[in-house]
Every structure is written in structure tokens, then in C-alpha cells.
Scaffold this active site. Structure first.
Site, PDB file in Angstrom:
ATOM      1  N   ASN A   8     -59.507  41.691 -36.108  1.00 23.15           N
ATOM      2  CA  ASN A   8     -58.983  41.379 -34.770  1.00 23.15           C
ATOM      3  C   ASN A   8     -60.015  40.495 -34.070  1.00 23.15           C
ATOM      4  OD1 ASN A   8     -58.020  41.318 -32.164  1.00 23.15           O
ATOM      5  ND2 ASN A   8     -58.524  43.458 -31.704  1.00 23.15           N
ATOM      6  N   LYS A  10     -59.760  38.975 -31.298  1.00 27.48           N
ATOM      7  CA  LYS A  10     -59.679  38.998 -29.823  1.00 27.48           C
ATOM      8  C   LYS A  10     -59.681  37.550 -29.307  1.00 27.48           C
ATOM      9  CE  LYS A  10     -61.811  43.466 -30.034  1.00 27.48           C
ATOM     10  NZ  LYS A  10     -62.525  44.526 -29.364  1.00 27.48           N
ATOM     11  N   HIS A  91     -53.208  47.407 -28.023  1.00 24.97           N
ATOM     12  CA  HIS A  91     -54.673  47.479 -28.051  1.00 24.97           C
ATOM     13  C   HIS A  91     -55.179  47.943 -26.680  1.00 24.97           C
ATOM     14  CE1 HIS A  91     -58.867  46.341 -28.310  1.00 24.97           C
ATOM     15  NE2 HIS A  91     -58.723  46.323 -29.623  1.00 24.97           N
ATOM     16  N   GLU A  93     -57.544  47.024 -24.910  1.00 26.67           N
ATOM     17  CA  GLU A  93     -57.875  45.943 -23.962  1.00 26.67           C
ATOM     18  C   GLU A  93     -56.619  45.425 -23.273  1.00 26.67           C
ATOM     19  OE1 GLU A  93     -60.072  43.615 -26.788  1.00 26.67           O
ATOM     20  OE2 GLU A  93     -61.685  45.098 -26.760  1.00 26.67           O
ATOM     21  N   GLU A 164     -58.190  54.020 -32.263  1.00 26.43           N
ATOM     22  CA  GLU A 164     -59.377  53.350 -31.731  1.00 26.43           C
ATOM     23  C   GLU A 164     -59.837  54.054 -30.454  1.00 26.43           C
ATOM     24  OE1 GLU A 164     -59.703  49.010 -33.106  1.00 26.43           O
ATOM     25  OE2 GLU A 164     -58.413  49.029 -31.368  1.00 26.43           O
ATOM     26  N   GLY A 170     -66.407  47.892 -29.422  1.00 22.95           N
ATOM     27  CA  GLY A 170     -67.367  46.891 -28.957  1.00 22.95           C
ATOM     28  C   GLY A 170     -68.653  47.483 -28.407  1.00 22.95           C
ATOM     29  N   SER A 202     -66.238  49.658 -33.562  1.00 21.35           N
ATOM     30  CA  SER A 202     -67.593  49.442 -34.086  1.00 21.35           C
ATOM     31  C   SER A 202     -67.686  49.624 -35.605  1.00 21.35           C
ATOM     32  CB  SER A 202     -68.593  50.343 -33.368  1.00 21.35           C
ATOM     33  OG  SER A 202     -68.629  50.007 -31.982  1.00 21.35           O
TER      34      SER A 202
HETATM   35  P1  PGA Z   1     -64.987  46.338 -32.479  1.00 21.67           P
HETATM   36  O1  PGA Z   1     -63.475  46.209 -31.962  1.00 21.67           O
HETATM   37  O2  PGA Z   1     -64.911  46.410 -33.988  1.00 21.67           O
HETATM   38  O3  PGA Z   1     -65.667  45.082 -32.004  1.00 21.67           O
HETATM   39  O4  PGA Z   1     -65.543  47.582 -31.888  1.00 21.67           O
HETATM   40  C1  PGA Z   1     -62.437  46.908 -32.573  1.00 21.67           C
HETATM   41  C2  PGA Z   1     -61.130  46.561 -31.898  1.00 21.67           C
HETATM   42  O5  PGA Z   1     -61.114  46.411 -30.677  1.00 21.67           O
HETATM   43  O6  PGA Z   1     -60.090  46.430 -32.556  1.00 21.67           O
END
Ligand code: PGA
Length: 240
Positions: A8, A10, A91, A93, A164, A170, A202
Site C-alpha cells: 500500500n 498511500k 483503510h 487513514e 490493522e 506507520g 509496521s
Molecule cells: P505501515 O502501513 O506498514 O507503514 O505501518 C500499513 C498500512 O497502513 O497499510
């Protein structure tokens, strides 16, 4: 079950990063199902670059509406039209910055199913929800609405879940093995064992193999590390 690795990106990347990461990916074959979800603008280029390979291209979102007067939106039909194979929905976000509700997530999933695109449906609890003992009930609430679509034939070949924890995204702080295994069990108990459940938050080359060895973990959703060709390649290798 074959492991899945979903990158992903983003709102990151560029044509140069597409070249770098996808060209590196193409030099290897992997036993896992690997896909990269790039920003809308780069979908066509990524599809062209990965044509004829085992790798699939995904979107990170989709409109809850069909084609029409919805300025700025992208429909499921359009994603399919440009050669996209899947999309991430729900997601954290999107839920947090764009006020996406559980209802909207289900509407988006329904659009993807209508056109035959695979969906990665994200669920996860915040730190406050975990600390107050509400993690499980939050996940169950996010899953509850899926049953209507499952009753209409949305089987394990149509969508998977990505667990998640919001506090692990992140932050460099992945959930512990026990936390991951426990929540994956909850999700599988709720939906049925045949639905794939990925972990995200992460995931790096350094922890991917141990996370994917946990019971109930059918793959990983990878944010930051999917923009690094070497890291992402190692995660794909760890998947099988
Ligand atoms: P990250 O993000 O691996 O940077 O923690 C995972 C995600 O948001 O899908």
C-alpha cells in the site's frame, strides 16, 4: 492457503519509484500472491509495467457510487477498465481523514464485488479502544455488516480482511504475536476460517516471516516498506 502480500503505497511514489520498485519486483518470481496498490494516477502505468507477470495492481480506494456526477471520484468500473485487479477499502487513514463510515466501506465493497474486483477490507482498533478493552467489540462491529454481502455470495475468493491496529500503522511498533494471533482468531471465528486475514501495521523485512508464521495470518498489508524495492522483495520472499 497461499499467502498474500499487498503493498500500500498511500499518497507516495512517482513514475521514478514505479520504475524502481516494480522493475525490481519483476526480476523474481514469488510463491505468494503479491500486489501493489498505487495512487490512482499511477494505476495505468503500473498495470502496463506488470502485464504478463504474476503481480497484480490494486487501488487504495474506490467510490461508493457508480459512474455519474460525482466530481473527483473514481468508480469500480473504471478501476476494472484500466486493468486493476483489486482495491483496498476502509483503510484507517480513510476512516480518520475522510470520515469514511462503516456503511460507506460496505457500499464500496459492494461496488467492487459488482464488477468482479477483489477487495482488501481493513479493520482495526485505536489505542484508546484497545486500552479500554474494546478492541474486540470494535472489530466485530466493523465486520458485522459484511454478512449481508456474504449472504449475497461474497465468498473468500472475493474479499479478504486486513487487520490493522491503528496504533501500529506507520509507527514502527507492530502488534505483538499474541495480539495478532488473538485478533485473527476473532475475525476467523466471525467470518469463517476460509476467509484470508492479513496483518498490517509496521510490517518490515525484519518481522515479516515471524508475523506470517503466526496462526491465522494469511499474509501482510505493507505500507512504508512497500516503497523500498529491497525491503518489499524480502517481505515477498518471506511469504513463501
Ligand atoms: P505501515 O502501513 O506498514 O507503514 O505501518 C500499513 C498500512 O497502513 O497499510
Amino acid at each position: 492457503m497461499r499467502k498474500q502480500v499487498v503493498g500500500n503505497w498511500k499518497m507516495n511514489g512517482s513514475t521514478a519509484v514505479i520504475d524502481e520498485v516494480l522493475d525490481a519486483l519483476k526480476t523474481e518470481r514469488h510463491a505468494a500472491d503479491v500486489s501493489v496498490s498505487v495512487p490512482y494516477l499511477y494505476l495505468g502505468g503500473a498495470v502496463a509495467k506488470l502485464a504478463g507477470t504474476q503481480y497484480r495492481v490494486g487501488a487504495q480506494n474506490v467510490s461508493e457510487f457508480g459512474d455519474g456526477a460525482y466530481t473527483g471520484e473514481v468508480s469500480a468500473r473504471m478501476l476494472k477498465d484500466v486493468g486493476c485487479s483489486l482495491a483496498i477499502v476502509g483503510h484507517s487513514e480513510r476512516r480518520r481523514y475522510f470520515a469514511e463510515s462503516d456503511e460507506a466501506v460496505i457500499a464500496k465493497l459492494a461496488r467492487l464485488l459488482e464488477v468482479g474486483l477483489y477487495a482488501v477490507v481493513c479493520v482495526g482498533e485505536t489505542l484508546a479502544e484497545r486500552d479500554s478493552g474494546r478492541a474486540e467489540s470494535r472489530i466485530e462491529a466493523q465486520l458485522a455488516r459484511l454478512h449481508t454481502l456474504m449472504a449475497r455470495g461474497a465468498g473468500p475468493d472475493r474479499f479478504c480482511i486486513a487487520y490493522e491496529p491503528v496504533w501500529a500503522i506507520g509507527t514502527g511498533r507492530a502488534a505483538s504475536g499474541d495480539q495478532i494471533a488473538a485478533m485473527h482468531e476473532v475475525i476467523k471465528r466471525h467470518l469463517g476460517a476460509s476467509y484470508a486475514v492479513l496483518y498490517g501495521g509496521s510490517v518490515k523485512a525484519a518481522n515479516a516471516a515471524s508475523i506470517m508464521a503466526l496462526p491465522g495470518v494469511d499474509g501482510v498489508l505493507v505500507g512504508g516498506a512497500s516503497l523500498d524495492a529491497r525491503e518489499f522483495g524480502e517481505i515477498c520472499r518471506a511469504a513463501g
